[in-house]
Design an enzyme around this catalytic site. Sequence first.
Site, PDB file in Angstrom:
ATOM      1  N   LYS A 266       0.829  -1.208   0.000  1.00 23.27           N
ATOM      2  CA  LYS A 266       0.000   0.000   0.000  1.00 23.27           C
ATOM      3  C   LYS A 266       0.864   1.260   0.000  1.00 23.27           C
ATOM      4  O   LYS A 266       0.627   2.181  -0.764  1.00 23.27           O
ATOM      5  CB  LYS A 266      -0.928   0.023   1.228  1.00 23.27           C
ATOM      6  CG  LYS A 266      -1.901  -1.133   1.291  1.00 23.27           C
ATOM      7  CD  LYS A 266      -2.898  -0.982   2.432  1.00 23.27           C
ATOM      8  CE  LYS A 266      -2.285  -0.882   3.803  1.00 23.27           C
ATOM      9  NZ  LYS A 266      -1.620  -2.107   4.286  1.00 23.27           N
TER      10      LYS A 266
ATOM     11  N   ARG B 202      -9.531   0.482   9.526  1.00 17.69           N
ATOM     12  CA  ARG B 202      -8.736  -0.731   9.705  1.00 17.69           C
ATOM     13  C   ARG B 202      -9.393  -1.747  10.632  1.00 17.69           C
ATOM     14  O   ARG B 202      -8.827  -2.797  10.892  1.00 17.69           O
ATOM     15  CB  ARG B 202      -7.395  -0.282  10.294  1.00 17.69           C
ATOM     16  CG  ARG B 202      -6.215  -1.119   9.915  1.00 17.69           C
ATOM     17  CD  ARG B 202      -4.987  -0.263  10.129  1.00 17.69           C
ATOM     18  NE  ARG B 202      -3.759  -0.952   9.997  1.00 17.69           N
ATOM     19  CZ  ARG B 202      -2.647  -0.373   9.518  1.00 17.69           C
ATOM     20  NH1 ARG B 202      -2.665   0.878   9.111  1.00 17.69           N
ATOM     21  NH2 ARG B 202      -1.541  -1.044   9.456  1.00 17.69           N
TER      22      ARG B 202
ATOM     23  N   ARG C 235      12.068  -4.379   4.378  1.00 20.73           N
ATOM     24  CA  ARG C 235      11.639  -2.995   4.168  1.00 20.73           C
ATOM     25  C   ARG C 235      12.580  -2.008   4.860  1.00 20.73           C
ATOM     26  O   ARG C 235      12.993  -2.218   5.993  1.00 20.73           O
ATOM     27  CB  ARG C 235      10.215  -2.830   4.692  1.00 20.73           C
ATOM     28  CG  ARG C 235       9.688  -1.416   4.554  1.00 20.73           C
ATOM     29  CD  ARG C 235       8.217  -1.402   4.413  1.00 20.73           C
ATOM     30  NE  ARG C 235       7.539  -1.577   5.686  1.00 20.73           N
ATOM     31  CZ  ARG C 235       6.220  -1.533   5.815  1.00 20.73           C
ATOM     32  NH1 ARG C 235       5.457  -1.327   4.766  1.00 20.73           N
ATOM     33  NH2 ARG C 235       5.660  -1.707   6.992  1.00 20.73           N
TER      34      ARG C 235
ATOM     35  N   ARG D  34      12.058   0.514  10.303  1.00 23.37           N
ATOM     36  CA  ARG D  34      11.054   1.022  11.227  1.00 23.37           C
ATOM     37  C   ARG D  34      10.962   0.112  12.437  1.00 23.37           C
ATOM     38  O   ARG D  34      11.055  -1.092  12.310  1.00 23.37           O
ATOM     39  CB  ARG D  34       9.690   1.051  10.512  1.00 23.37           C
ATOM     40  CG  ARG D  34       9.248   2.434  10.119  1.00 23.37           C
ATOM     41  CD  ARG D  34       8.121   2.408   9.152  1.00 23.37           C
ATOM     42  NE  ARG D  34       7.007   1.537   9.564  1.00 23.37           N
ATOM     43  CZ  ARG D  34       5.880   1.412   8.858  1.00 23.37           C
ATOM     44  NH1 ARG D  34       5.727   2.078   7.743  1.00 23.37           N
ATOM     45  NH2 ARG D  34       4.925   0.619   9.273  1.00 23.37           N
TER      46      ARG D  34
ATOM     47  N   ARG E  78       1.906  -7.774  14.114  1.00 26.00           N
ATOM     48  CA  ARG E  78       1.106  -6.965  13.185  1.00 26.00           C
ATOM     49  C   ARG E  78       0.285  -7.859  12.260  1.00 26.00           C
ATOM     50  O   ARG E  78      -0.867  -7.558  11.958  1.00 26.00           O
ATOM     51  CB  ARG E  78       2.006  -6.046  12.357  1.00 26.00           C
ATOM     52  CG  ARG E  78       2.536  -4.870  13.174  1.00 26.00           C
ATOM     53  CD  ARG E  78       3.637  -4.144  12.449  1.00 26.00           C
ATOM     54  NE  ARG E  78       3.200  -3.500  11.241  1.00 26.00           N
ATOM     55  CZ  ARG E  78       4.002  -3.241  10.202  1.00 26.00           C
ATOM     56  NH1 ARG E  78       5.274  -3.611  10.238  1.00 26.00           N
ATOM     57  NH2 ARG E  78       3.541  -2.639   9.145  1.00 26.00           N
TER      58      ARG E  78
HETATM   59  P1  AMP Z   1       1.209   1.433   8.797  1.00 27.06           P
HETATM   60  O1  AMP Z   1       2.353   2.316   8.444  1.00 27.06           O
HETATM   61  O2  AMP Z   1      -0.033   1.707   8.004  1.00 27.06           O
HETATM   62  O3  AMP Z   1       1.568  -0.034   8.822  1.00 27.06           O
HETATM   63  O4  AMP Z   1       0.802   1.815  10.311  1.00 27.06           O
HETATM   64  C1  AMP Z   1       1.739   1.690  11.345  1.00 27.06           C
HETATM   65  C2  AMP Z   1       1.047   1.508  12.676  1.00 27.06           C
HETATM   66  O5  AMP Z   1       0.191   2.631  12.962  1.00 27.06           O
HETATM   67  C3  AMP Z   1       0.120   0.300  12.777  1.00 27.06           C
HETATM   68  O6  AMP Z   1       0.814  -0.901  13.073  1.00 27.06           O
HETATM   69  C4  AMP Z   1      -0.786   0.729  13.934  1.00 27.06           C
HETATM   70  O7  AMP Z   1      -0.123   0.609  15.181  1.00 27.06           O
HETATM   71  C5  AMP Z   1      -0.974   2.209  13.656  1.00 27.06           C
HETATM   72  N1  AMP Z   1      -2.146   2.449  12.783  1.00 27.06           N
HETATM   73  C6  AMP Z   1      -2.136   2.838  11.483  1.00 27.06           C
HETATM   74  N2  AMP Z   1      -3.384   2.976  11.005  1.00 27.06           N
HETATM   75  C7  AMP Z   1      -4.230   2.660  12.022  1.00 27.06           C
HETATM   76  C8  AMP Z   1      -5.648   2.579  12.167  1.00 27.06           C
HETATM   77  N3  AMP Z   1      -6.486   2.861  11.169  1.00 27.06           N
HETATM   78  N4  AMP Z   1      -6.140   2.210  13.380  1.00 27.06           N
HETATM   79  C9  AMP Z   1      -5.332   1.931  14.419  1.00 27.06           C
HETATM   80  N5  AMP Z   1      -3.996   1.969  14.352  1.00 27.06           N
HETATM   81  C10 AMP Z   1      -3.431   2.323  13.166  1.00 27.06           C
END
Ligand code: AMP
Length: 211
Positions: A14, A89, A125, A158, A169
Amino acid sequence: MRYILLLGPPGSGKGTQVELLKKEGFKVLITGDILRNEIEKNSLLGERIKRIVNKGELVPDDLIVELMETIIKEDTSSDKDIIIDGYPRTVGQVEGFLKNHSDEKIIAVYLKVDKDILKKRLTGRRVCPVCKRVYHIEYNPPKNDMKCDVCNEPLIIRKDDEPEVIENRLSVYDKQTQPIVELFENKGLLRVIDAQRTISEIFTDIKEILM
Ligand code: AMP
């Protein structure tokens, strides 16, 4: 104006697709980046979010819905489609989102990838700490020396891409996020993309949906 919701497990690409879309002038909102910005502010809220994100857990629904809906409202001044990566999400977040936006404005785009491929993608990554551009040591490496092509900053892993956090995750995704794919499918709003192909093939499919 439509909302294009990018769905898919961590590692489905994404972030990579959203970067390409941004470069082509599409309007994008990246939930993870919005949260990471909040963390960098060192605010009380940022501290709370940091503890959750670093464990690979999800930030509570009420907090995310309020944060994202505020940002979306600020962004609806123009007629341009908004592409959203990472929100909603959970089923609770979908309910929050649907309260504020009508079905006919929504397209959910699901990037489908097998689990074994996801793990390989996530462990390789790397990101630029300055511009947040996403790379992969094997599939999408920077031009030189593990430094960002744009900022020349050394790339980093990260915190939530460390192996034990990745496992968490993926399991959080299965339990809390995968059900929303079915929810959008039942509403007739889902488009599925085979995201095991090349970055440019996937990009072409997404753009076709956006036409
Ligand atoms: P991402 O970069 O999209 O993988 O997001 C990194 C982290 O941010 C995730 O593992 C969650 O801890 C938090 N996060 C991102 N989007 C959401 C969401 N819609 N609801 C809750 N936590 C989120």
